[in-house]
Structure formats: structure tokens, C-alpha cells
Design a protein around this motif. Sequence first.
Motif, mmCIF file in Angstrom:
data_model
loop_
_atom_site.group_PDB
_atom_site.id
_atom_site.type_symbol
_atom_site.label_atom_id
_atom_site.label_comp_id
_atom_site.label_asym_id
_atom_site.label_seq_id
_atom_site.Cartn_x
_atom_site.Cartn_y
_atom_site.Cartn_z
ATOM 1 N N ALA A 48 98.377 16.586 100.027
ATOM 2 C CA ALA A 48 98.830 14.240 99.233
ATOM 3 C C ALA A 48 97.670 13.882 99.313
ATOM 4 N N PRO A 49 97.090 12.572 98.618
ATOM 5 C CA PRO A 49 96.410 12.061 98.206
ATOM 6 C C PRO A 49 96.319 11.319 99.122
ATOM 7 N N PRO A 50 95.756 10.484 99.948
ATOM 8 C CA PRO A 50 95.414 9.176 100.949
ATOM 9 C C PRO A 50 96.600 7.946 100.132
ATOM 10 N N ALA A 51 97.034 7.640 101.109
ATOM 11 C CA ALA A 51 98.010 6.262 101.366
ATOM 12 C C ALA A 51 97.771 5.427 100.328
ATOM 13 N N MET A 52 96.307 4.864 100.501
ATOM 14 C CA MET A 52 95.881 3.636 100.005
ATOM 15 C C MET A 52 95.211 3.688 98.742
ATOM 16 N N MET A 53 94.853 5.265 98.073
ATOM 17 C CA MET A 53 94.513 5.618 96.936
ATOM 18 C C MET A 53 95.934 4.627 95.521
ATOM 19 N N SER A 54 94.816 4.202 94.508
ATOM 20 C CA SER A 54 96.100 4.110 93.802
ATOM 21 C C SER A 54 94.993 5.121 92.264
ATOM 22 N N SER A 55 95.856 4.759 91.136
ATOM 23 C CA SER A 55 95.351 5.225 89.625
ATOM 24 C C SER A 55 94.017 4.420 89.232
ATOM 25 N N ASP A 56 94.600 2.829 89.843
ATOM 26 C CA ASP A 56 93.157 2.344 89.133
ATOM 27 C C ASP A 56 92.421 1.324 89.847
ATOM 28 N N ALA A 57 92.467 2.980 90.913
ATOM 29 C CA ALA A 57 91.473 1.959 92.498
ATOM 30 C C ALA A 57 90.009 1.878 91.080
ATOM 31 N N HIS A 58 89.733 3.375 90.546
ATOM 32 C CA HIS A 58 87.950 3.467 90.307
ATOM 33 C C HIS A 58 88.063 1.886 88.906
ATOM 34 N N ALA A 59 88.830 1.702 88.509
ATOM 35 C CA ALA A 59 88.806 0.647 87.317
ATOM 36 C C ALA A 59 88.511 -0.083 87.345
ATOM 37 N N ASN A 60 88.245 -0.820 88.638
ATOM 38 C CA ASN A 60 87.893 -2.042 89.594
ATOM 39 C C ASN A 60 86.554 -1.691 89.543
ATOM 40 N N THR A 61 85.323 -0.921 89.918
ATOM 41 C CA THR A 61 84.400 -0.928 90.176
ATOM 42 C C THR A 61 83.584 -0.538 88.787
ATOM 43 N N SER A 62 84.231 0.143 87.755
ATOM 44 C CA SER A 62 83.764 0.924 86.429
ATOM 45 C C SER A 62 84.361 1.162 84.955
ATOM 46 N N ALA A 63 83.963 0.918 84.218
ATOM 47 C CA ALA A 63 84.561 0.374 82.850
ATOM 48 C C ALA A 63 83.262 1.892 81.909
ATOM 49 N N VAL A 64 84.166 1.701 81.086
ATOM 50 C CA VAL A 64 83.711 2.711 79.790
ATOM 51 C C VAL A 64 84.043 2.537 78.228
ATOM 52 N N ALA A 65 82.974 2.893 77.611
ATOM 53 C CA ALA A 65 83.206 2.043 75.337
ATOM 54 C C ALA A 65 82.923 3.560 75.313
ATOM 55 N N GLU A 66 83.637 3.354 74.362
ATOM 56 C CA GLU A 66 82.645 4.565 73.154
ATOM 57 C C GLU A 66 82.598 3.902 71.645
ATOM 58 N N LEU A 67 81.409 4.164 71.442
ATOM 59 C CA LEU A 67 80.507 3.355 70.164
ATOM 60 C C LEU A 67 81.128 4.501 68.908
ATOM 61 N N ALA A 68 81.787 3.446 67.495
ATOM 62 C CA ALA A 68 82.131 4.316 66.426
ATOM 63 C C ALA A 68 81.437 3.523 65.588
ATOM 64 N N ALA A 69 80.578 4.087 64.802
ATOM 65 C CA ALA A 69 79.915 3.435 63.522
ATOM 66 C C ALA A 69 81.390 2.625 62.873
ATOM 67 N N THR A 70 80.117 0.879 62.829
ATOM 68 C CA THR A 70 81.278 0.779 61.917
ATOM 69 C C THR A 70 81.312 1.116 60.000
ATOM 70 N N GLN A 71 81.983 0.340 58.953
ATOM 71 C CA GLN A 71 81.912 1.083 57.935
ATOM 72 C C GLN A 71 80.382 1.635 57.232
#
Length: 211
Positions: A48-71
Motif C-alpha cells: 500500500a502507498p504511504p499514508a502521507m502520499m497524495s496524488s498531487d504531492a509531486h505537482a507541488n514542486t514541478s510542472a510541465v508544458a508542451e509547446l505547440a506551434a501557432t498557425q
Amino acid sequence: MRLIHTTLFAAMAALGLSACNKPADTTAPATPAADTAPVADTAPAADAPPAMMSSDAHANTSAVAELAATQGNAVKGNVTFSLVDGKVHVKGQVSGLKPNSEHGFHIHEKGDCSAPDGASAGGHFNPSKEDHGNVATTPHHGGDIPNLKADAQGNAVVDADVSTNVNIGKGDDFDIIGRGLIVHADPDDYKTQPTGNAGARLACAVIKPAP
């Protein structure tokens, strides 16, 4: 004969009295109370995952961006924002640029890439209401990032610090999650207000929490 009967009667009476005075047997097993039933084992399974882990724990310290071309453009890429020594840092790759070219690269105020030209992303992300400038000096926008520099194949490696007054995932006015990310057609001169004269928008992305 009467004496024998009297003696027997007395003996029997004594035995009866002795039996009546015998202490009650207290060794009988007590019936368990209703609330003493065994408690189910509530310990977590080994996998079982640790009780203190949450689905957004990683989101608190990192983010991503996928660049797509403009027209009309072919620029694309993927970058990751993370905390390095307590500061927001961006790393990744961008392709489809002109060979040996330089391009303005900024976080913008709106995470909206719906407009064909990327204009829906709004202006530079500037929560502290500063003048535009180089991220290495003061003042500068919260969304100011050093220019991208493409190689002979039109690819650029992203590896730079972001403004020290922004964060990832705190949910306040300085949080970069939910903002836009823009690659511009021209280099940022780090002085022209409020955009650095970086020109049209070649690619757009929405900054999202890392999965």
C-alpha cells in the motif's frame, strides 16, 4: 434404637450445613463482553502507498508544458519546471526554429492557447508589477526567462533559471501553474517595455502540474 436414629440425623444435618456453607465455584469461564470481540487488522498491506502520499504531492514542486506551434509555424517542444536550490528552474528542448537563431521565451499571464496566433495567452506574467528585463538583474517580470538559442539544426536546449519571485503549486498570485508559455519569433532585447520587442508568437503551451 432411638439413640442411633438421633445420631444419624445429627450427622446428616451437619453434612447438609457444610454443603450450604461451601464457597461458590469462581473458576467458571466468564462470558466475553460484547465489546471485547477481536478487532479487525487495520494495518496497511505491504504494497500500500504511504499514508502521507497524495496524488498531487509531486505537482507541488514541478510542472510541465508542451509547446505547440501557432498557425503557420512548426515550433514545438517540451519543458519541465522544477525547484533547484529553492528556485524555479526550467529544462527541456524546443525544435522547429530557424538555424542559429535566438528567440524570446516567456511565461505569460494566461494559460490559453486557443487563438491561432497565441495572443490569447495575454501579456508577460508579472505578478509583482515590475518592469520587463533580464532575469539575472532587477527589475524583471516574474515570467522573464533567458532567450532560446537554436543550433544549426534549429533545435534549442532549455536550461535556465526563472524569476526568483515565482513558485510552483502554492496557488497564490505568483504560482506559474495554469499560466501560458510562449516562444517568440525574435530575440528579447531585455529592455524594450513591456515585451522586449520579441515579436510574433511561434509556439504556445499551458503550464500544468507534473503527473
